[in-house]
Design a protein around this motif. Structure first.
Motif, short mmCIF file in Angstrom:
data_model
loop_
_atom_site.label_atom_id
_atom_site.label_comp_id
_atom_site.label_asym_id
_atom_site.label_seq_id
_atom_site.Cartn_x
_atom_site.Cartn_y
_atom_site.Cartn_z
N PRO A 1 37.77 -82.74 11.14
CA PRO A 1 36.81 -81.93 11.89
C PRO A 1 37.20 -80.46 11.77
CG PRO A 1 38.35 -82.93 13.40
CD PRO A 1 38.68 -83.45 12.03
N ARG A 2 36.23 -79.60 11.78
CA ARG A 2 36.49 -78.16 11.77
C ARG A 2 36.24 -77.65 13.17
NH1 ARG A 2 32.65 -75.45 8.33
NH2 ARG A 2 31.25 -77.04 9.05
N GLN A 3 37.02 -76.66 13.57
CA GLN A 3 36.84 -76.05 14.88
C GLN A 3 36.68 -74.55 14.73
OE1 GLN A 3 40.49 -77.54 16.74
NE2 GLN A 3 39.19 -78.61 18.19
N ASP A 4 35.88 -73.97 15.64
CA ASP A 4 35.77 -72.52 15.64
C ASP A 4 36.91 -71.95 16.49
OD1 ASP A 4 35.05 -72.82 18.31
OD2 ASP A 4 32.94 -72.39 17.97
N ARG A 5 36.94 -70.67 16.64
CA ARG A 5 38.06 -70.05 17.37
C ARG A 5 38.05 -70.37 18.86
NH1 ARG A 5 36.27 -63.77 16.69
NH2 ARG A 5 34.24 -63.99 17.65
N TRP A 6 36.97 -70.94 19.37
CA TRP A 6 36.90 -71.35 20.78
C TRP A 6 37.22 -72.83 20.94
CZ3 TRP A 6 33.07 -68.30 18.54
CH2 TRP A 6 33.12 -66.95 18.91
N GLY A 7 37.54 -73.51 19.85
CA GLY A 7 37.92 -74.92 19.91
C GLY A 7 36.78 -75.90 19.84
N GLN A 8 35.56 -75.41 19.58
CA GLN A 8 34.41 -76.31 19.49
C GLN A 8 34.35 -76.93 18.09
OE1 GLN A 8 31.19 -73.68 20.56
NE2 GLN A 8 31.29 -74.35 22.70
N ILE A 9 34.03 -78.23 18.06
CA ILE A 9 33.92 -78.94 16.80
C ILE A 9 32.67 -78.49 16.07
CG2 ILE A 9 33.63 -81.23 15.75
CD1 ILE A 9 36.39 -80.79 16.97
N LYS A 10 32.81 -78.24 14.77
CA LYS A 10 31.69 -77.84 13.93
C LYS A 10 31.34 -78.97 12.98
CE LYS A 10 31.20 -73.80 15.59
NZ LYS A 10 30.02 -73.53 16.39
N PHE B 1 32.55 -87.59 18.90
CA PHE B 1 32.52 -86.14 18.79
C PHE B 1 31.21 -85.57 19.35
CE2 PHE B 1 35.82 -86.25 15.37
CZ PHE B 1 36.68 -85.34 15.94
N ASP C 1 30.85 -83.20 22.64
CA ASP C 1 30.26 -81.88 22.44
C ASP C 1 29.09 -81.64 23.39
OD1 ASP C 1 30.10 -79.38 20.91
OD2 ASP C 1 28.18 -80.20 20.23
#
Length: 64
Positions: free
Chosen positions: A5-14, A58, A62
């Motif tokens: 999984p990829r995460q943004d800088r706020w920790g949300q899964i992309k 996920f 989310d």
């Protein structure tokens, strides 16, 4: 199988989320509420089922 999984800088899964094994794998995503799957290599139906379960988790987390 590695789950990536990829995460943004706020920790949300992309999305999409990649599931990659030795010579096989898949990508699961959703667009406009519609699921999208792409599989390659020799992956069993059981492995696909488990990847779908993991992906659904996920999505549910989310949505919180």
């Amino acid at each position: 199988m590695n789950i990536r999984p990829r995460q943004d800088r706020w920790g949300q899964i992309k999305l999409p989320i990649a599931f990659v094994g030795n010579g096989y794998g898949g990508v699961l995503s959703a667009h406009g509420g519609m699921p999208y799957e792409r599989w390659w290599g020799n992956i069993s139906e059981h492995q696909k089922y488990r990847c779908r379960q993991y992906f659904q988790t996920f999505v549910e987390v989310d949505a919180l």
